[in-house]
Design an enzyme around this catalytic site. Structure first.
Site, PDB file in Angstrom:
ATOM      1  N   ASP A 100      -5.447  64.021  24.302  1.00 32.38           N
ATOM      2  CA  ASP A 100      -6.283  64.572  25.377  1.00 32.38           C
ATOM      3  C   ASP A 100      -6.357  66.093  25.360  1.00 32.38           C
ATOM      4  O   ASP A 100      -7.113  66.693  26.120  1.00 32.38           O
ATOM      5  CB  ASP A 100      -5.787  64.052  26.746  1.00 32.38           C
ATOM      6  CG  ASP A 100      -4.288  64.314  26.960  1.00 32.38           C
ATOM      7  OD1 ASP A 100      -3.613  63.431  27.524  1.00 32.38           O
ATOM      8  OD2 ASP A 100      -3.798  65.382  26.554  1.00 32.38           O
ATOM      9  N   HIS A 136      -0.585  62.242  16.748  1.00 31.37           N
ATOM     10  CA  HIS A 136      -1.679  61.274  16.583  1.00 31.37           C
ATOM     11  C   HIS A 136      -3.024  61.978  16.550  1.00 31.37           C
ATOM     12  O   HIS A 136      -4.044  61.397  16.875  1.00 31.37           O
ATOM     13  CB  HIS A 136      -1.614  60.224  17.702  1.00 31.37           C
ATOM     14  CG  HIS A 136      -0.413  59.331  17.543  1.00 31.37           C
ATOM     15  ND1 HIS A 136      -0.049  58.394  18.484  1.00 31.37           N
ATOM     16  CD2 HIS A 136       0.523  59.266  16.575  1.00 31.37           C
ATOM     17  CE1 HIS A 136       1.047  57.771  18.068  1.00 31.37           C
ATOM     18  NE2 HIS A 136       1.429  58.303  16.924  1.00 31.37           N
ATOM     19  N   ASN A 176      -0.322  62.324  22.407  1.00 25.34           N
ATOM     20  CA  ASN A 176      -1.560  62.357  23.179  1.00 25.34           C
ATOM     21  C   ASN A 176      -2.682  63.088  22.442  1.00 25.34           C
ATOM     22  O   ASN A 176      -2.434  64.028  21.691  1.00 25.34           O
ATOM     23  CB  ASN A 176      -1.313  63.005  24.550  1.00 25.34           C
ATOM     24  CG  ASN A 176      -0.332  62.189  25.371  1.00 25.34           C
ATOM     25  OD1 ASN A 176      -0.077  61.013  25.069  1.00 25.34           O
ATOM     26  ND2 ASN A 176       0.251  62.800  26.378  1.00 25.34           N
ATOM     27  N   ASN A 207      10.772  58.835  32.634  1.00 25.16           N
ATOM     28  CA  ASN A 207       9.797  57.766  32.438  1.00 25.16           C
ATOM     29  C   ASN A 207       9.918  56.738  33.559  1.00 25.16           C
ATOM     30  O   ASN A 207      10.973  56.636  34.208  1.00 25.16           O
ATOM     31  CB  ASN A 207      10.046  57.080  31.077  1.00 25.16           C
ATOM     32  CG  ASN A 207       8.815  56.352  30.552  1.00 25.16           C
ATOM     33  OD1 ASN A 207       7.781  56.973  30.307  1.00 25.16           O
ATOM     34  ND2 ASN A 207       8.914  55.035  30.407  1.00 25.16           N
ATOM     35  N   ARG A 208       8.821  55.988  33.762  1.00 21.82           N
ATOM     36  CA  ARG A 208       8.868  54.985  34.846  1.00 21.82           C
ATOM     37  C   ARG A 208       9.978  53.977  34.573  1.00 21.82           C
ATOM     38  O   ARG A 208      10.647  53.512  35.489  1.00 21.82           O
ATOM     39  CB  ARG A 208       7.507  54.287  34.913  1.00 21.82           C
ATOM     40  CG  ARG A 208       7.227  53.598  36.215  1.00 21.82           C
ATOM     41  CD  ARG A 208       5.770  53.186  36.305  1.00 21.82           C
ATOM     42  NE  ARG A 208       4.889  54.280  36.745  1.00 21.82           N
ATOM     43  CZ  ARG A 208       3.612  54.380  36.384  1.00 21.82           C
ATOM     44  NH1 ARG A 208       3.102  53.527  35.513  1.00 21.82           N
ATOM     45  NH2 ARG A 208       2.859  55.345  36.848  1.00 21.82           N
ATOM     46  N   PRO A 253      -5.881  57.220  31.875  1.00 22.61           N
ATOM     47  CA  PRO A 253      -5.041  56.017  31.799  1.00 22.61           C
ATOM     48  C   PRO A 253      -4.128  56.063  30.578  1.00 22.61           C
ATOM     49  O   PRO A 253      -4.500  56.644  29.547  1.00 22.61           O
ATOM     50  CB  PRO A 253      -6.057  54.875  31.674  1.00 22.61           C
ATOM     51  CG  PRO A 253      -7.314  55.493  31.188  1.00 22.61           C
ATOM     52  CD  PRO A 253      -7.319  56.911  31.671  1.00 22.61           C
ATOM     53  N   ASP A 254      -2.941  55.428  30.717  1.00 19.99           N
ATOM     54  CA  ASP A 254      -2.119  55.312  29.508  1.00 19.99           C
ATOM     55  C   ASP A 254      -2.594  54.061  28.776  1.00 19.99           C
ATOM     56  O   ASP A 254      -3.714  53.581  29.020  1.00 19.99           O
ATOM     57  CB  ASP A 254      -0.617  55.291  29.881  1.00 19.99           C
ATOM     58  CG  ASP A 254      -0.209  54.025  30.630  1.00 19.99           C
ATOM     59  OD1 ASP A 254       0.933  53.975  31.110  1.00 19.99           O
ATOM     60  OD2 ASP A 254      -1.050  53.107  30.742  1.00 19.99           O
ATOM     61  N   PHE A 255      -1.805  53.557  27.843  1.00 23.50           N
ATOM     62  CA  PHE A 255      -2.293  52.441  27.014  1.00 23.50           C
ATOM     63  C   PHE A 255      -1.763  51.101  27.496  1.00 23.50           C
ATOM     64  O   PHE A 255      -2.494  50.101  27.492  1.00 23.50           O
ATOM     65  CB  PHE A 255      -1.869  52.664  25.548  1.00 23.50           C
ATOM     66  CG  PHE A 255      -2.563  53.849  24.927  1.00 23.50           C
ATOM     67  CD1 PHE A 255      -1.989  55.122  24.985  1.00 23.50           C
ATOM     68  CD2 PHE A 255      -3.801  53.700  24.319  1.00 23.50           C
ATOM     69  CE1 PHE A 255      -2.644  56.222  24.440  1.00 23.50           C
ATOM     70  CE2 PHE A 255      -4.455  54.796  23.762  1.00 23.50           C
ATOM     71  CZ  PHE A 255      -3.876  56.058  23.828  1.00 23.50           C
ATOM     72  N   ARG A 256      -0.461  51.085  27.919  1.00 25.76           N
ATOM     73  CA  ARG A 256       0.183  49.780  28.078  1.00 25.76           C
ATOM     74  C   ARG A 256       0.652  49.460  29.499  1.00 25.76           C
ATOM     75  O   ARG A 256       1.242  48.412  29.708  1.00 25.76           O
ATOM     76  CB  ARG A 256       1.372  49.682  27.090  1.00 25.76           C
ATOM     77  CG  ARG A 256       0.895  49.713  25.625  1.00 25.76           C
ATOM     78  CD  ARG A 256       2.042  49.738  24.622  1.00 25.76           C
ATOM     79  NE  ARG A 256       1.521  49.743  23.251  1.00 25.76           N
ATOM     80  CZ  ARG A 256       1.096  50.839  22.625  1.00 25.76           C
ATOM     81  NH1 ARG A 256       1.151  52.017  23.235  1.00 25.76           N
ATOM     82  NH2 ARG A 256       0.602  50.782  21.402  1.00 25.76           N
ATOM     83  N   ALA A 296       1.391  59.072  26.655  1.00 24.40           N
ATOM     84  CA  ALA A 296       0.271  59.029  27.608  1.00 24.40           C
ATOM     85  C   ALA A 296       0.732  59.084  29.064  1.00 24.40           C
ATOM     86  O   ALA A 296      -0.023  59.480  29.954  1.00 24.40           O
ATOM     87  CB  ALA A 296      -0.551  57.764  27.352  1.00 24.40           C
TER      88      ALA A 296
HETATM   89  N1  APR Z   1       5.265  58.433  35.479  1.00 28.16           N
HETATM   90  C1  APR Z   1       6.265  57.932  34.699  1.00 28.16           C
HETATM   91  N2  APR Z   1       6.035  57.105  33.648  1.00 28.16           N
HETATM   92  C2  APR Z   1       4.749  56.767  33.390  1.00 28.16           C
HETATM   93  C3  APR Z   1       3.665  57.246  34.161  1.00 28.16           C
HETATM   94  C4  APR Z   1       3.972  58.115  35.246  1.00 28.16           C
HETATM   95  N3  APR Z   1       3.006  58.625  36.028  1.00 28.16           N
HETATM   96  N4  APR Z   1       2.510  56.726  33.647  1.00 28.16           N
HETATM   97  C5  APR Z   1       2.875  55.953  32.605  1.00 28.16           C
HETATM   98  N5  APR Z   1       4.209  55.973  32.451  1.00 28.16           N
HETATM   99  C6  APR Z   1       5.003  55.314  31.415  1.00 28.16           C
HETATM  100  C7  APR Z   1       4.668  53.858  31.235  1.00 28.16           C
HETATM  101  O1  APR Z   1       5.474  53.067  32.091  1.00 28.16           O
HETATM  102  C8  APR Z   1       5.038  53.655  29.755  1.00 28.16           C
HETATM  103  O2  APR Z   1       6.439  53.430  29.613  1.00 28.16           O
HETATM  104  O3  APR Z   1       4.655  55.947  30.190  1.00 28.16           O
HETATM  105  C9  APR Z   1       4.684  54.996  29.122  1.00 28.16           C
HETATM  106  C10 APR Z   1       3.311  54.988  28.460  1.00 28.16           C
HETATM  107  O4  APR Z   1       3.371  54.119  27.364  1.00 28.16           O
HETATM  108  P1  APR Z   1       2.036  53.775  26.554  1.00 28.16           P
HETATM  109  O5  APR Z   1       0.954  53.419  27.518  1.00 28.16           O
HETATM  110  O6  APR Z   1       2.426  52.800  25.486  1.00 28.16           O
HETATM  111  O7  APR Z   1       1.604  55.152  25.894  1.00 28.16           O
HETATM  112  P2  APR Z   1       2.222  55.823  24.597  1.00 28.16           P
HETATM  113  O8  APR Z   1       3.698  55.601  24.532  1.00 28.16           O
HETATM  114  O9  APR Z   1       1.747  57.223  24.588  1.00 28.16           O
HETATM  115  O10 APR Z   1       1.494  55.005  23.406  1.00 28.16           O
HETATM  116  C11 APR Z   1       1.820  55.399  22.099  1.00 28.16           C
HETATM  117  O11 APR Z   1       0.112  53.904  21.248  1.00 28.16           O
HETATM  118  O12 APR Z   1      -2.007  53.016  21.038  1.00 28.16           O
HETATM  119  C12 APR Z   1      -1.152  53.978  20.602  1.00 28.16           C
HETATM  120  O13 APR Z   1      -1.903  55.922  19.586  1.00 28.16           O
HETATM  121  C13 APR Z   1      -1.697  55.357  20.846  1.00 28.16           C
HETATM  122  O14 APR Z   1      -0.445  57.398  21.098  1.00 28.16           O
HETATM  123  C14 APR Z   1      -0.577  56.076  21.574  1.00 28.16           C
HETATM  124  C15 APR Z   1       0.633  55.231  21.215  1.00 28.16           C
END
Ligand code: APR
Length: 267
Positions: free
Chosen positions: A89, A106, A87, A202-203, A13-16, A4
Site C-alpha cells: 500500500d 512483496h 504490504n 497483533n490481534r 482490508p487485510d487478507f485473512r 496487512a
Molecule cells: N490490530 C491487530 N492485528 C490485526 C489488525 C489490527 N487492527 N488487523 C489485522 N490484524 C492481524 C490479523 O489478525 C492477522 O493475524 O494481522 C494479521 C494479518 O494477516 P494477513 O491478513 O494474512 O496479512 P499478511 O500477514 O500481511 O499476509 C501476508 O499474504 O496474500 C499474501 O502477499 C500477501 O503480503 C500478503 C501475505
C-alpha cells in the site's frame, strides 16, 4: 516485520481476517480460489480481476496511521535498522520512512513493468487506466503492464536478501499485523539470534509465537494501534509521535496525517 494488519486502521482490508479479509470478499471476481488473484499464471491468462482489485487498493486513497509513524519515530531515534514489510500500500513511504530503511518484500505499486518487453513505468503512469477499469497496456509493444508487486510464483526483490546481514545484527525484533503465513517472509521471525527479544503486536498469536515460543518473546495481543500506543507511552514518546504525525509527510498522495487516537492521551 509488518503485514496487512498495520494498515487495517487506515481502512485497507487485510487478507485473512475472517469476514473482513480480502480473501473472503473476492466472490465478484469469479476466481477458481481467492489467492488466484495474486498468482502470476492466472494473471497472464486473465489480468482483469487483479486490475479490478487494484482500482480499490491503488495508493493515493489511504493515509498512514500511528503504527506507520511509530516506525518513522524509531528511525528518527536512530533505533531502526530496517523495516521489512509485506504490504504493497506504500503507507510506509507516505509516513516518511526513508526508502533505504525499507524492504518492501512483496514489491510495490510505485513502479511497473511491461510483461512482454519489460519496459519500466512509474506507478502513477498506470493510474488513469487502472482507475478507468481497464488493463494498462505498454506504449512500446502493447503488452500488459503489471505493477511491480510480487505475485505468488514470482521471485522476491533482490533487496530482500538484506535480511542475511540485518537479522543477525538486530538486538530487537518487532513483528506487527501479520499472520506469518507466507514464506519466505514468515521465516524471518526465526532469523534473529536466540537471545534477541521478539515483540509481537497483533490481534492473535501467530507463527513461532504459537509453536515455538522463546524465553525472551513478548506478546502484546489486541488492536495494533493500542499495542503501539502502550509501547510509545512506556517509552515516553507520545508527544514526539504526535509532533511527527502533525508534521506528516505531505505530497501528492497524502493530504494530512490521520487524526490519532493518541490525541486524547497527549492533551
Ligand atoms: N490490530 C491487530 N492485528 C490485526 C489488525 C489490527 N487492527 N488487523 C489485522 N490484524 C492481524 C490479523 O489478525 C492477522 O493475524 O494481522 C494479521 C494479518 O494477516 P494477513 O491478513 O494474512 O496479512 P499478511 O500477514 O500481511 O499476509 C501476508 O499474504 O496474500 C499474501 O502477499 C500477501 O503480503 C500478503 C501475505
Amino acid at each position: 516485520m509488518a503485514g496487512a494488519g498495520i494498515s487495517t486502521p487506515s481502512g485497507i482490508p487485510d487478507f485473512r481476517s475472517p469476514g473482513s479479509g480480502l480473501y473472503d470478499n473476492l466472490q465478484q471476481y469469479d476466481l477458481p480460489y481467492a489467492e488466484a488473484i495474486f498468482e502470476i499464471g492466472f494473471f497472464h491468462r486473465n489480468p482483469a480481476p487483479f486490475f479490478a482489485l487494484a482500482k480499490e487498493l491503488y495508493p493515493g486513497n489511504y493515509r498512514p496511521n500511528p503504527t506507520h509513524f511509530f516506525v518513522h519515530l524509531l528511525h528518527q531515534k536512530g533505533q531502526l535498522l530496517r523495516m521489512y514489510t509485506q504490504n504493497i500500500d506504500g503507507l510506509e513511504r507516505l509516513a516518511g520512512i526513508p526508502p533505504e530503511k525499507l524492504v518492501e518484500a512483496h514489491g510495490t505499486f510505485a513502479t511497473a513493468t511491461c510483461t512482454s518487453c519489460l519496459q519500466k513505468y512509474k506507478g502513477e503512469e498506470l493510474r488513469p487506466a487502472v482507475m478507468s477499469g481497464s488493463v494498462p497496456k505498454c506504449s512500446a509493444c502493447g503488452g500488459v503492464v503489471k505493477p511491480d508487486i510480487v505475485f505468488f510464483g514470482e521471485e522476491l526483490p533482490p533487496h530482500f536478501l538484506k535480511y542475511l546481514t540485518d537479522f543477525p545484527l538486530a538486538d530487537l525484533l518487532i513483528i506487527m499485523g501479520t499472520s506469518l503465513e507466507v514464506e519466505p517472509f514468515a521465516s524471518l521471525a526465526g532469523a534473529v539470534r536466540s537471545s534477541v527479544p521478539r515483540l509481537l503486536i497483533n490481534r492473535d498469536p501467530v507463527g513461532p509465537f504459537v509453536w515455538g515460543r522463546r524465553p525472551q518473546d513478548v506478546l502484546q495481543l489486541g488492536e495494533v494501534m493500542g499495542g503501539v500506543q502502550a509501547l510509545v507511552e512506556a517509552l515516553g514518546w507520545t508527544r514526539e509521535l504526535q509532533a511527527l504525525m502533525a508534521a506528516g509527510k505531505t505530497d501528492g498522495w497524502q493530504r494530512e496525517p490521520i487524526r490519532t487516537v493518541f490525541s486524547s492521551v497527549a492533551s
